[in-house]
Scaffold this motif. Structure first.
Motif, PDB file in Angstrom:
ATOM      1  N   MET A 172       0.842  -1.186   0.000  1.00 45.47           N
ATOM      2  CA  MET A 172       0.000   0.000   0.000  1.00 45.47           C
ATOM      3  C   MET A 172       0.873   1.231   0.000  1.00 45.47           C
ATOM      4  SD  MET A 172      -1.162  -0.237   3.946  1.00 45.47           S
ATOM      5  CE  MET A 172      -1.222  -2.017   3.724  1.00 45.47           C
ATOM      6  N   LYS A 173       0.324   2.333  -0.432  1.00 44.52           N
ATOM      7  CA  LYS A 173       1.094   3.573  -0.486  1.00 44.52           C
ATOM      8  C   LYS A 173       0.190   4.731  -0.086  1.00 44.52           C
ATOM      9  CE  LYS A 173       4.409   6.000  -3.401  1.00 44.52           C
ATOM     10  NZ  LYS A 173       4.031   7.320  -2.908  1.00 44.52           N
ATOM     11  N   PHE A 174       0.699   5.582   0.784  1.00 43.91           N
ATOM     12  CA  PHE A 174      -0.048   6.742   1.226  1.00 43.91           C
ATOM     13  C   PHE A 174       0.588   7.997   0.651  1.00 43.91           C
ATOM     14  CE2 PHE A 174      -0.320   3.562   4.662  1.00 43.91           C
ATOM     15  CZ  PHE A 174      -1.680   3.336   4.659  1.00 43.91           C
ATOM     16  N   GLU A 175      -0.233   8.967   0.371  1.00 46.14           N
ATOM     17  CA  GLU A 175       0.263  10.250  -0.104  1.00 46.14           C
ATOM     18  C   GLU A 175       0.164  11.264   1.031  1.00 46.14           C
ATOM     19  OE1 GLU A 175       1.702  10.826  -2.900  1.00 46.14           O
ATOM     20  OE2 GLU A 175       1.334   8.842  -3.774  1.00 46.14           O
ATOM     21  N   ARG A 216      -4.199   4.564   7.198  1.00 43.59           N
ATOM     22  CA  ARG A 216      -5.170   4.829   6.128  1.00 43.59           C
ATOM     23  C   ARG A 216      -6.284   5.738   6.648  1.00 43.59           C
ATOM     24  NH1 ARG A 216      -6.404   0.114   5.324  1.00 43.59           N
ATOM     25  NH2 ARG A 216      -5.002  -0.356   3.589  1.00 43.59           N
ATOM     26  N   GLY A 217      -6.805   5.420   7.827  1.00 42.85           N
ATOM     27  CA  GLY A 217      -7.878   6.230   8.386  1.00 42.85           C
ATOM     28  C   GLY A 217      -7.450   7.653   8.702  1.00 42.85           C
ATOM     29  N   ARG A 269      -2.591  14.550  10.904  1.00 45.38           N
ATOM     30  CA  ARG A 269      -1.182  14.151  10.924  1.00 45.38           C
ATOM     31  C   ARG A 269      -0.996  12.955  11.856  1.00 45.38           C
ATOM     32  NH1 ARG A 269       3.832  16.754   9.870  1.00 45.38           N
ATOM     33  NH2 ARG A 269       2.843  18.797   9.687  1.00 45.38           N
ATOM     34  N   PRO A 270      -0.454  11.842  11.370  1.00 40.60           N
ATOM     35  CA  PRO A 270      -0.186  10.705  12.254  1.00 40.60           C
ATOM     36  C   PRO A 270       1.086  10.920  13.058  1.00 40.60           C
ATOM     37  CG  PRO A 270       0.409  10.152  10.000  1.00 40.60           C
ATOM     38  CD  PRO A 270      -0.178  11.537   9.963  1.00 40.60           C
ATOM     39  N   VAL A 294      -1.573  -1.090  12.093  1.00 40.34           N
ATOM     40  CA  VAL A 294      -1.087   0.278  11.912  1.00 40.34           C
ATOM     41  C   VAL A 294      -1.290   0.745  10.478  1.00 40.34           C
ATOM     42  CG1 VAL A 294       1.356  -0.093  11.295  1.00 40.34           C
ATOM     43  CG2 VAL A 294       0.714   1.855  12.712  1.00 40.34           C
ATOM     44  N   ALA A 295      -1.231  -0.181   9.523  1.00 39.82           N
ATOM     45  CA  ALA A 295      -1.517   0.203   8.138  1.00 39.82           C
ATOM     46  C   ALA A 295      -2.957   0.699   8.015  1.00 39.82           C
ATOM     47  CB  ALA A 295      -1.272  -0.972   7.202  1.00 39.82           C
TER      48      ALA A 295
END
Length: 311
Positions: free
Chosen positions: A1-4, A92-93, A100-101, A87-88
């Motif tokens: 998966m990839k987050f922006e 995402r949420g 900000r995580p 955590v993934a």
């Protein structure tokens, strides 16, 4: 998966030894930066051990969103692989909410999995786990390590004789899957955070004398604040003492105390010394496994991060 991520939501990773003030720093940052605090500590996941594991207080949890704290019962054999999946989902949420995580904790393995990935190893059945643990009690760690040297020499070279839990894990995987643990670990999937520049990283690096004093004071506060009652709750559940939750620092000592096998003062001292030894191991991990992470004194960390963040 990839987050922006963008400049406003770029993740912050805060590691550090126990009692170094990580949680308080994370809450303050979350208030300033519209952040969500995500747990990266392997013991703070357990529902019944809020006080003993120094989870954020209900008051702090009410100040800013907290995720992955106290969501696992102590009877659950929770693992780093499961945390990585959890955590993934949490990232995402938080990403979808535009927040900000802020990941915070003292479990170095969690941060390595977050940034380097972790092999997807099939679950090991209880029958296999029990059989291998029974062998440990009968044969001892040196004999099992010698067997591992023949059957999975790569894992054996990585695991010292002083770490029976990892010896057990490697043999469990062999028995359950017929495949060496080192083979499963050879090609892990991409981690949730793929690039080093995706996150702002920091290790709290307190003065040792300051930290030892904090550990002593926190040990006393825990025992006066409900840790003994938590141990009584766990004792009444009659669980397998090999469960991961039993590695919570102080739990075994408190179980001995509530069973009448140790005095109060001796219990306090044992918890204090065990926690100090754990902090020493954490320093070693951060120094050897996370050498490129910036260090900061706890009292200077907020200012250092504000400079990095430009706020």
């Amino acid at each position: 998966m990839k987050f922006e991520w963008n400049d406003r939501t770029r993740p912050i990773l805060i590691a550090g030894p126990t009692a170094s003030g990580k949680s308080a720093l994370a809450v303050e940052l979350a208030e300033r930066l519209d952040g969500t605090v995500i747990n990266a500590d392997s013991m703070q996941v357990y529902a019944e051990l809020r006080v003993l594991t120094a989870r954020p207080s209900p008051e702090d949890e009410a100040r800013v969103p907290h995720v992955l704290y106290g969501h696992v019962p102590v009877r659950d054999p929770y693992s780093s692989g499961r945390w990585l999946g959890d955590v993934a989902d949490a990232l995402r949420g938080v990403n979808e909410a535009g927040r900000r995580p802020i990941l915070v904790g003292g479990t170095g393995l969690y941060f390595r999995a977050l940034t380097q990935g972790m092999a997807e190893i099939p679950a090991v059945g209880e029958e296999v786990r029990r059989a291998v643990r029974d062998r440990l009690e009968i044969e001892g760690a040196p004999a099992l390590h010698a067997e591992l040297s023949v059957r999975d020499p790569v894992s054996a070279a990585r695991i010292p004789l002083s770490d029976p839990q990892r010896i057990l894990r490697a043999l469990e995987v062999l028995e359950a899957t017929g495949r060496p643990l080192s083979s499963w670990q050879a090609d892990p999937p991409l981690p949730p955070l793929v690039r080093p520049d995706e996150a702002i990283r920091l290790v709290l690096w307190p003065d040792r004398a300051w930290l030892l004093d904090r550990i002593s004071r926190r040990t006393k506060a825990m025992l006066e604040g409900g840790a003994i009652e938590e141990a009584k709750t766990v004792e009444a559940m009659d669980l397998d003492p090999e469960l991961p939750s039993y590695r919570a620092h102080g739990l075994r000592a408190l179980l001995a105390y509530v069973a009448g096998e140790a005095g109060y003062d001796d219990t306090v001292e044992k918890i204090r010394m065990d926690t100090r030894r754990y902090a020493k191991r954490q320093f070693t991990w951060f120094r050897t496994q996370m050498p490129d992470w910036p260090r900061s004194l706890p009292e200077a960390a907020l200012a250092d991060l504000r400079g990095t963040l430009g706020v």
